[in-house]
Motif scaffolding. Sequence first.
Motif, mmCIF file in Angstrom:
data_model
loop_
_atom_site.group_PDB
_atom_site.id
_atom_site.type_symbol
_atom_site.label_atom_id
_atom_site.label_comp_id
_atom_site.label_asym_id
_atom_site.label_seq_id
_atom_site.Cartn_x
_atom_site.Cartn_y
_atom_site.Cartn_z
ATOM 1 N N ILE A 156 22.073 41.331 72.231
ATOM 2 C CA ILE A 156 21.270 42.565 72.182
ATOM 3 C C ILE A 156 21.079 43.133 73.579
ATOM 4 C CG2 ILE A 156 18.979 43.493 71.650
ATOM 5 C CD1 ILE A 156 18.888 41.416 69.337
ATOM 6 N N ASP A 157 20.796 42.269 74.544
ATOM 7 C CA ASP A 157 20.563 42.720 75.915
ATOM 8 C C ASP A 157 21.784 43.440 76.479
ATOM 9 O OD1 ASP A 157 19.284 42.788 78.582
ATOM 10 O OD2 ASP A 157 20.813 41.293 79.085
ATOM 11 N N VAL A 158 22.950 42.840 76.336
ATOM 12 C CA VAL A 158 24.159 43.421 76.929
ATOM 13 C C VAL A 158 24.608 44.667 76.163
ATOM 14 C CG1 VAL A 158 26.609 43.025 77.399
ATOM 15 C CG2 VAL A 158 24.924 41.265 77.973
ATOM 16 N N VAL A 159 24.594 44.604 74.838
ATOM 17 C CA VAL A 159 25.056 45.752 74.059
ATOM 18 C C VAL A 159 24.114 46.939 74.215
ATOM 19 C CG1 VAL A 159 25.598 46.581 71.736
ATOM 20 C CG2 VAL A 159 26.286 44.290 72.424
ATOM 21 N N SER A 160 22.826 46.677 74.420
ATOM 22 C CA SER A 160 21.891 47.790 74.624
ATOM 23 C C SER A 160 22.232 48.572 75.891
ATOM 24 C CB SER A 160 20.451 47.274 74.704
ATOM 25 O OG SER A 160 20.224 46.542 75.899
ATOM 26 N N GLY A 190 28.528 48.807 72.076
ATOM 27 C CA GLY A 190 29.429 47.841 71.463
ATOM 28 C C GLY A 190 29.115 47.626 69.999
ATOM 29 N N HIS A 191 29.754 46.611 69.433
ATOM 30 C CA HIS A 191 29.613 46.309 68.006
ATOM 31 C C HIS A 191 28.498 45.275 67.831
ATOM 32 C CE1 HIS A 191 33.704 48.056 68.162
ATOM 33 N NE2 HIS A 191 33.301 48.598 67.029
ATOM 34 N N HIS A 217 24.583 52.321 61.460
ATOM 35 C CA HIS A 217 24.367 52.891 62.792
ATOM 36 C C HIS A 217 24.621 51.853 63.878
ATOM 37 C CE1 HIS A 217 22.586 55.059 66.140
ATOM 38 N NE2 HIS A 217 21.802 54.030 66.365
ATOM 39 N N PHE A 218 24.161 50.631 63.651
ATOM 40 C CA PHE A 218 24.287 49.599 64.668
ATOM 41 C C PHE A 218 25.617 48.841 64.593
ATOM 42 C CE2 PHE A 218 19.760 50.304 65.037
ATOM 43 C CZ PHE A 218 19.537 50.124 66.395
ATOM 44 N N HIS A 219 26.517 49.307 63.747
ATOM 45 C CA HIS A 219 27.849 48.696 63.755
ATOM 46 C C HIS A 219 28.474 48.863 65.139
ATOM 47 C CE1 HIS A 219 31.876 47.504 62.462
ATOM 48 N NE2 HIS A 219 32.282 48.501 63.232
ATOM 49 N N GLY A 220 28.487 50.083 65.606
ATOM 50 C CA GLY A 220 28.963 50.382 66.954
ATOM 51 C C GLY A 220 28.000 51.352 67.588
ATOM 52 N N VAL A 221 27.354 50.942 68.670
ATOM 53 C CA VAL A 221 26.293 51.762 69.256
ATOM 54 C C VAL A 221 26.541 51.982 70.738
ATOM 55 C CG1 VAL A 221 24.500 51.115 67.625
ATOM 56 C CG2 VAL A 221 24.873 49.696 69.640
#
Length: 635
Positions: A39-43, A47-48, A301-305
């Motif tokens: 979560i930290d990195v994708v935020s 990413g997926h 929505h959170f598939h790829g954000v």
Amino acid sequence: MDTQGGTPLLDTIVDPAQVAGLKDEDLVKLAAELRRRIIDVVSRNGGHLAPSLGVVELTLALLSTFDAAQDRIIWDVGHQSYAYKLLTGRNASFDSLRKLGGLAGFPRRKESPYDHFGVGHSSTSISAALGMAVARDYLQQKHHVLAVIGDGSLTGGEAFEGLNLAGHMGRRLIVVLNDNEISISPNVGALSCFLSRTLSRRWVRQMRKDVLAFLRSVPLVGHKLATYAMRGEWSFKSFFTPGMLFEAFRFTYIGPVDGHDIVSLKRHLQMAAAVEDGPVLLHVRTRKGKGYAPAEKDPTHFHGVGHFSPETGKAVPPSVPAPPSYTSIFGKTLVELAKEDSRIMAITAAMIEGTGTQLFQQQFPERFTDVGICEQHAVTFAAGMASQGLRPVVAIYSTFLQRAYDQIVHDVCLQRLPVTFCIDRAGLVGEDGATHHGVFDMAYLRHIPAMRLVIPRDENMLRHCLKTALACDGPCAMRIPRGAGVGVELTGTPHLLPQGQGEILREGRDVAIIAVGSCVHPALAATEELAGEGVECLVFDAIWLKPLPEEQLRELAQRFSTILLLEEGIRAGGFSSAVLEFWNDAGCLHGQHIRRLGIDDTFVEHGTQKQLRQLVGLDAPHIAATVREMLRKTA
């Protein structure tokens, strides 16, 4: 979940073999840390997210049960591979995920010895894993081969081709079906309904008891029959659940299993590993976005954000508001045109929001079809519609339309059927990288007889190109870039463009810059810079790749001795190749200094679109520098 905690246990994992030595309670702690890290990195990087959160426990169970260095674990698509990356030696570099020069968003072989097969497109894992199993047996090796495939990917035809051959060959192979009941867009089709069936636990238990009692009552062989039926606690259920489908493919079926219960997952994976007389399928039920409330609530929505706040899940808006995206303009224009023409139908392949067709679906549900991850079927399905007088629009990403090449040739173009291909993500797409860049479509479409290809330079021209494509009496394709438009004003209603005719956007005497699509506005910006140096460049937007604006190109070849051709696609066989072929065949070449800028004979890595255009030389500064260099050489 707490998104602010640290990852002390994860930070000690430098080798996936360490996972197998952890106690079950430590695996639960590690699962929480993996989610925090993802979560930290994708935020920050995008990413997926939801797919990777959904398979954290499954990833831990796989690495607890199998030897990642020896056994082959193949992830289908790779949307769900982040936890696997973190546990296979890439935690320290995970902050570089999807950044230029950093970790890829998908498994790829050159990145890690634990990435046994490169992926990015769906439905390939079973075929690849079966090939590895055959190689293993031929080389007299003993390791396990596993394909981890989602239920969305299982709607793809190649997955069934792999299942069919695997069952026929009887090789030792494990397929893990990650069933979260949703892919990028909600799953469609009879298979999805079949996989998602649930039965009363009380009913299943009672029926199981009754049948076991009956089997034991059979003289002589009753106990053997009952033992077989009980094997792995799944066999009887398979007659009433999705197992009957996979048993028909000659797979041993185990499941369904709670995909978030690590202990149960390990036990059932061990059970699957113990099957030695053919392929086995382990059916695992997971929840997409598991452990992060916003992603669980809205997994699509959170598939790829992109960039979002990990505390709230809300998107972080850009510092400067961006213009509407090309995709959204396409979706709105398609609805506008469909209100005027009842023949217009829309088709997409599991990419409703990605292709901007959700508005059409809402307005005209009876005229919209999401075929699932079945690009080949989508094209022939559209051809069938067109043969009956309808005007189908097939909206598919460029990189995915590659999978339907034969259908485009044989089922559409050979019959000259009026199918409109709206090719989203045409050109460099950014952080998804080489598997998703749409740089080949101009080359693989332009040589097909009967195909027309129109390329809008901005969002306003996109509207006119769409209307024009739909008015063609045969197949026509239109390229749509990814991301925000350039911010031009949308003027009037869409109108028809003359076929095979481009537009001079700026006059000049020194150099002719001939461009298409997303290269046109950078060319205009470069000419502004050059004009300040006394260099006057003509900018010509060809608009059409097929038919080419031949008369205008002939005139430009006569007027200019220095010519620069621009395209955001592979140069080999692309737009500039087409122009040079025409000039050569028409006798227009007489010693002009001609340069071509586009994608070299290489696969472009991942990074932002801006970074990648700088990297390949398709931004305004590089275009201007190329013009200066050309003029120096001709001085």
